[in-house]
Write a protein that holds these residues in place. Structure first.
Motif, PDB file in Angstrom:
ATOM      1  N   ARG A  15       0.840  -1.212   0.000  1.00  0.00           N
ATOM      2  CA  ARG A  15       0.000   0.000   0.000  1.00  0.00           C
ATOM      3  C   ARG A  15       0.867   1.251   0.000  1.00  0.00           C
ATOM      4  NH1 ARG A  15      -3.858  -0.417   4.338  1.00  0.00           N
ATOM      5  NH2 ARG A  15      -2.197   0.250   5.695  1.00  0.00           N
ATOM      6  N   ALA A  25      -3.503   7.653 -10.348  1.00  0.00           N
ATOM      7  CA  ALA A  25      -4.618   6.988 -11.040  1.00  0.00           C
ATOM      8  C   ALA A  25      -5.933   7.686 -10.718  1.00  0.00           C
ATOM      9  CB  ALA A  25      -4.686   5.513 -10.631  1.00  0.00           C
ATOM     10  N   GLU A  26      -6.094   8.026  -9.433  1.00  0.00           N
ATOM     11  CA  GLU A  26      -7.340   8.677  -9.001  1.00  0.00           C
ATOM     12  C   GLU A  26      -7.551  10.018  -9.675  1.00  0.00           C
ATOM     13  OE1 GLU A  26      -8.889   8.994  -4.726  1.00  0.00           O
ATOM     14  OE2 GLU A  26      -6.934   8.041  -4.539  1.00  0.00           O
ATOM     15  N   MET A  31     -10.431   9.559 -15.151  1.00  0.00           N
ATOM     16  CA  MET A  31     -11.145   9.212 -13.916  1.00  0.00           C
ATOM     17  C   MET A  31     -11.813  10.444 -13.303  1.00  0.00           C
ATOM     18  SD  MET A  31     -11.798   6.434 -12.527  1.00  0.00           S
ATOM     19  CE  MET A  31     -11.857   5.121 -13.719  1.00  0.00           C
ATOM     20  N   LEU A  35     -15.681  10.574 -12.646  1.00  0.00           N
ATOM     21  CA  LEU A  35     -16.248  10.775 -11.303  1.00  0.00           C
ATOM     22  C   LEU A  35     -17.040  12.071 -11.225  1.00  0.00           C
ATOM     23  CD1 LEU A  35     -13.339   9.653  -8.937  1.00  0.00           C
ATOM     24  CD2 LEU A  35     -15.368   8.368  -9.596  1.00  0.00           C
ATOM     25  N   TYR A 130      -3.690  -8.154  -6.328  1.00  0.00           N
ATOM     26  CA  TYR A 130      -3.902  -7.153  -5.273  1.00  0.00           C
ATOM     27  C   TYR A 130      -4.361  -5.820  -5.881  1.00  0.00           C
ATOM     28  CZ  TYR A 130      -2.347  -3.195  -2.420  1.00  0.00           C
ATOM     29  OH  TYR A 130      -2.280  -1.989  -1.774  1.00  0.00           O
ATOM     30  N   ARG A 132      -5.773  -4.953  -8.663  1.00  0.00           N
ATOM     31  CA  ARG A 132      -7.114  -4.873  -9.250  1.00  0.00           C
ATOM     32  C   ARG A 132      -8.201  -5.134  -8.205  1.00  0.00           C
ATOM     33  NH1 ARG A 132      -8.247  -1.821 -13.315  1.00  0.00           N
ATOM     34  NH2 ARG A 132     -10.090  -2.092 -12.063  1.00  0.00           N
ATOM     35  N   LEU A 134      -8.352  -5.421  -4.820  1.00  0.00           N
ATOM     36  CA  LEU A 134      -8.527  -4.543  -3.663  1.00  0.00           C
ATOM     37  C   LEU A 134      -8.986  -3.159  -4.119  1.00  0.00           C
ATOM     38  CD1 LEU A 134      -8.194  -6.235  -1.244  1.00  0.00           C
ATOM     39  CD2 LEU A 134      -6.313  -4.807  -0.479  1.00  0.00           C
ATOM     40  N   ILE A 142     -16.722   3.710  -5.406  1.00  0.00           N
ATOM     41  CA  ILE A 142     -16.931   5.140  -5.673  1.00  0.00           C
ATOM     42  C   ILE A 142     -17.272   5.324  -7.160  1.00  0.00           C
ATOM     43  CG2 ILE A 142     -15.795   7.409  -5.632  1.00  0.00           C
ATOM     44  CD1 ILE A 142     -14.051   6.218  -3.282  1.00  0.00           C
ATOM     45  N   ILE A 143     -16.573   4.587  -8.004  1.00  0.00           N
ATOM     46  CA  ILE A 143     -16.844   4.659  -9.447  1.00  0.00           C
ATOM     47  C   ILE A 143     -18.276   4.179  -9.724  1.00  0.00           C
ATOM     48  CG2 ILE A 143     -16.151   3.765 -11.712  1.00  0.00           C
ATOM     49  CD1 ILE A 143     -13.276   3.519 -10.543  1.00  0.00           C
ATOM     50  N   LYS A 175     -11.452  -7.482   2.934  1.00  0.00           N
ATOM     51  CA  LYS A 175     -10.169  -6.805   2.681  1.00  0.00           C
ATOM     52  C   LYS A 175      -9.176  -7.066   3.814  1.00  0.00           C
ATOM     53  CE  LYS A 175     -12.033  -2.727   1.438  1.00  0.00           C
ATOM     54  NZ  LYS A 175     -12.043  -1.307   1.054  1.00  0.00           N
ATOM     55  N   ARG A 179      -5.650  -8.910   3.255  1.00  0.00           N
ATOM     56  CA  ARG A 179      -4.351  -8.350   3.665  1.00  0.00           C
ATOM     57  C   ARG A 179      -3.568  -9.339   4.520  1.00  0.00           C
ATOM     58  NH1 ARG A 179      -7.530  -3.403   4.621  1.00  0.00           N
ATOM     59  NH2 ARG A 179      -7.235  -2.088   2.775  1.00  0.00           N
ATOM     60  N   PHE A 205       0.020  -0.420 -11.467  1.00  0.00           N
ATOM     61  CA  PHE A 205      -0.614   0.903 -11.450  1.00  0.00           C
ATOM     62  C   PHE A 205      -0.269   1.679 -12.718  1.00  0.00           C
ATOM     63  CE2 PHE A 205      -1.476   0.083  -7.011  1.00  0.00           C
ATOM     64  CZ  PHE A 205      -2.620   0.813  -6.768  1.00  0.00           C
ATOM     65  N   PHE A 212      -5.919   4.549 -18.710  1.00  0.00           N
ATOM     66  CA  PHE A 212      -6.700   5.781 -18.532  1.00  0.00           C
ATOM     67  C   PHE A 212      -6.243   6.864 -19.514  1.00  0.00           C
ATOM     68  CE2 PHE A 212      -7.434   4.673 -13.783  1.00  0.00           C
ATOM     69  CZ  PHE A 212      -8.493   3.871 -14.140  1.00  0.00           C
TER      70      PHE A 212
HETATM   71  C1  HEM Z   1     -11.142   7.339  -9.198  1.00  0.00           C
HETATM   72  C2  HEM Z   1     -10.513   6.322  -8.932  1.00  0.00           C
HETATM   73  C3  HEM Z   1     -10.225   5.768  -7.569  1.00  0.00           C
HETATM   74  C4  HEM Z   1     -10.702   6.100  -6.354  1.00  0.00           C
HETATM   75  C5  HEM Z   1     -11.701   7.171  -6.011  1.00  0.00           C
HETATM   76  C6  HEM Z   1     -10.090   5.225  -5.390  1.00  0.00           C
HETATM   77  C7  HEM Z   1     -10.319   5.234  -4.044  1.00  0.00           C
HETATM   78  C8  HEM Z   1      -9.804   4.361  -3.134  1.00  0.00           C
HETATM   79  C9  HEM Z   1     -10.052   4.371  -1.716  1.00  0.00           C
HETATM   80  C10 HEM Z   1     -10.971   5.348  -0.988  1.00  0.00           C
HETATM   81  C11 HEM Z   1      -9.358   3.369  -1.158  1.00  0.00           C
HETATM   82  C12 HEM Z   1      -9.253   3.028   0.330  1.00  0.00           C
HETATM   83  C13 HEM Z   1     -10.262   2.011   0.732  1.00  0.00           C
HETATM   84  C14 HEM Z   1      -9.954   1.337   2.059  1.00  0.00           C
HETATM   85  O1  HEM Z   1      -8.948   1.608   2.711  1.00  0.00           O
HETATM   86  O2  HEM Z   1     -10.753   0.489   2.432  1.00  0.00           O
HETATM   87  C15 HEM Z   1      -8.662   2.704  -2.236  1.00  0.00           C
HETATM   88  C16 HEM Z   1      -7.843   1.630  -2.079  1.00  0.00           C
HETATM   89  C17 HEM Z   1      -7.224   0.991  -3.115  1.00  0.00           C
HETATM   90  N1  HEM Z   1      -7.246   1.333  -4.453  1.00  0.00           N
HETATM   91 FE1  HEM Z   1      -8.191   2.872  -5.239  1.00  0.00          FE
HETATM   92  N2  HEM Z   1      -9.253   4.377  -6.047  1.00  0.00           N
HETATM   93  C18 HEM Z   1      -9.308   4.696  -7.380  1.00  0.00           C
HETATM   94  C19 HEM Z   1      -8.633   4.108  -8.406  1.00  0.00           C
HETATM   95  C20 HEM Z   1      -7.838   3.022  -8.271  1.00  0.00           C
HETATM   96  C21 HEM Z   1      -7.164   2.351  -9.356  1.00  0.00           C
HETATM   97  C22 HEM Z   1      -7.242   2.756 -10.818  1.00  0.00           C
HETATM   98  C23 HEM Z   1      -6.477   1.331  -8.812  1.00  0.00           C
HETATM   99  C24 HEM Z   1      -5.638   0.318  -9.495  1.00  0.00           C
HETATM  100  C25 HEM Z   1      -5.988  -0.282 -10.579  1.00  0.00           C
HETATM  101  C26 HEM Z   1      -6.733   1.337  -7.386  1.00  0.00           C
HETATM  102  C27 HEM Z   1      -6.228   0.441  -6.489  1.00  0.00           C
HETATM  103  C28 HEM Z   1      -6.464   0.461  -5.141  1.00  0.00           C
HETATM  104  C29 HEM Z   1      -5.916  -0.511  -4.219  1.00  0.00           C
HETATM  105  C30 HEM Z   1      -5.000  -1.670  -4.555  1.00  0.00           C
HETATM  106  C31 HEM Z   1      -6.400  -0.170  -2.954  1.00  0.00           C
HETATM  107  C32 HEM Z   1      -6.116  -0.898  -1.642  1.00  0.00           C
HETATM  108  C33 HEM Z   1      -5.021  -0.191  -0.879  1.00  0.00           C
HETATM  109  C34 HEM Z   1      -4.695  -1.001   0.372  1.00  0.00           C
HETATM  110  O3  HEM Z   1      -5.343  -0.767   1.383  1.00  0.00           O
HETATM  111  O4  HEM Z   1      -3.805  -1.844   0.293  1.00  0.00           O
HETATM  112  N3  HEM Z   1      -7.549   2.379  -7.096  1.00  0.00           N
HETATM  113  N4  HEM Z   1      -8.950   3.324  -3.415  1.00  0.00           N
END
Ligand code: HEM
Length: 223
Positions: A15, A25-26, A31, A35, A130, A132, A134, A142-143, A175, A179, A205, A212
């Protein structure tokens, strides 16, 4: 590290190491526009279509990897997205959806990497698994909310099923357990392998970012 210190859990290492890539990415323009409700539904359909190539590559050998000592414990039929994506695509594009789909260059590169890893390197595959799943269980939600609001899909219904993990009753608990399995996988690796997996996670990533970027140039703002 002194002998009394615990190693940083591998889930935390992944992480932390990918947090900058995650922020990028966000905030990618595709994106951000998606969003913000500023894209047409055809852009969302194209994202789903491109993800179909990605998930076909990710999941095509998942069953074969279920017995692998490194990544096997993470493989779970409840995560599989290909069938849900196919239902979304039939809803979004009609029954002939497959004939109209072509992978963008970034998608083809991403899928090729996934296929290579599924065949050759379970640790690298784990990094993508992981990244994809997670992500889909987290930001994916959110998407989904944005897609439902912007294009009027039924809540958790046709068109957004990719983001609905119907067989995961409690995503937060899932989740956490995921982990823990990541941590166990990390403990079974040596330091060199752990570093390689972290690098592959960043690459995962980057491959998503490239997708994107391709989508962003095909769908500049529609309004
Ligand atoms: C607009 C796009 C995105 C938003 C708003 C977003 C938002 C978030 C949020 C809020 C979390 C935390 C959730 C938690 O702790 O339970 C998270 C975790 C994560 N996101 Fe995103 N995400 C976005 C795009 C992406 C993309 C494109 C990827 C990869 C392909 C990605 C991969 C991850 C991963 C792997 C985690 C887990 C992190 C961890 O706790 O190990 N996200 N995302």
């Amino acid at each position: 590290m002194s002998s009394s210190e615990q190693p940083v859990p591998f889930s935390t290492v992944l992480r932390t190491a990918s947090s900058e890539e995650h922020a990028a990415a966000e905030t990618s323009s595709f994106m951000a526009h998606l969003l913000g409700g500023r894209l047409g539904v055809e852009a969302y359909a194209e994202l789903s279509g491109q993800l179909w190539f990605v998930y076909r590559a990710l999941e095509g050998r998942a069953a074969a990897l279920a017995g692998d000592p490194v990544v096997g414990p993470l493989i779970d039929p409840a995560l599989m997205r290909t069938a849900a994506l196919e239902r979304d695509l039939a809803h979004l594009l009609g029954p002939g959806w497959r004939a109209g789909l072509t992978p963008l260059p970034a998608t083809a590169a991403y899928a090729a990497r996934l296929e290579e890893l599924a065949e050759q390197w379970p640790g690298g595959y784990l990094a993508h698994h992981y990244t994809r799943y997670l992500g889909d269980l987290s930001g994916g939600q959110i998407i989904r909310g944005a897609a439902e609001r912007t294009w009027g899909f039924e809540r958790r219904g046709a068109g957004v099923e990719f983001y609905v993990f119907a067989e995961v009753a409690n995503p937060a608990a899932y989740k956490r357990e995921y982990r823990e399995k990541l941590d166990a996988a990390g403990l079974a690796m040596d330091e060199v392998e752990r570093r390689r997996v972290v690098e592959e996670c960043k690459r995962a990533f980057t491959l998503n970012g490239a997708l994107f970027a391709d989508l962003g140039s095909r769908y500049p703002l529609s309004a």
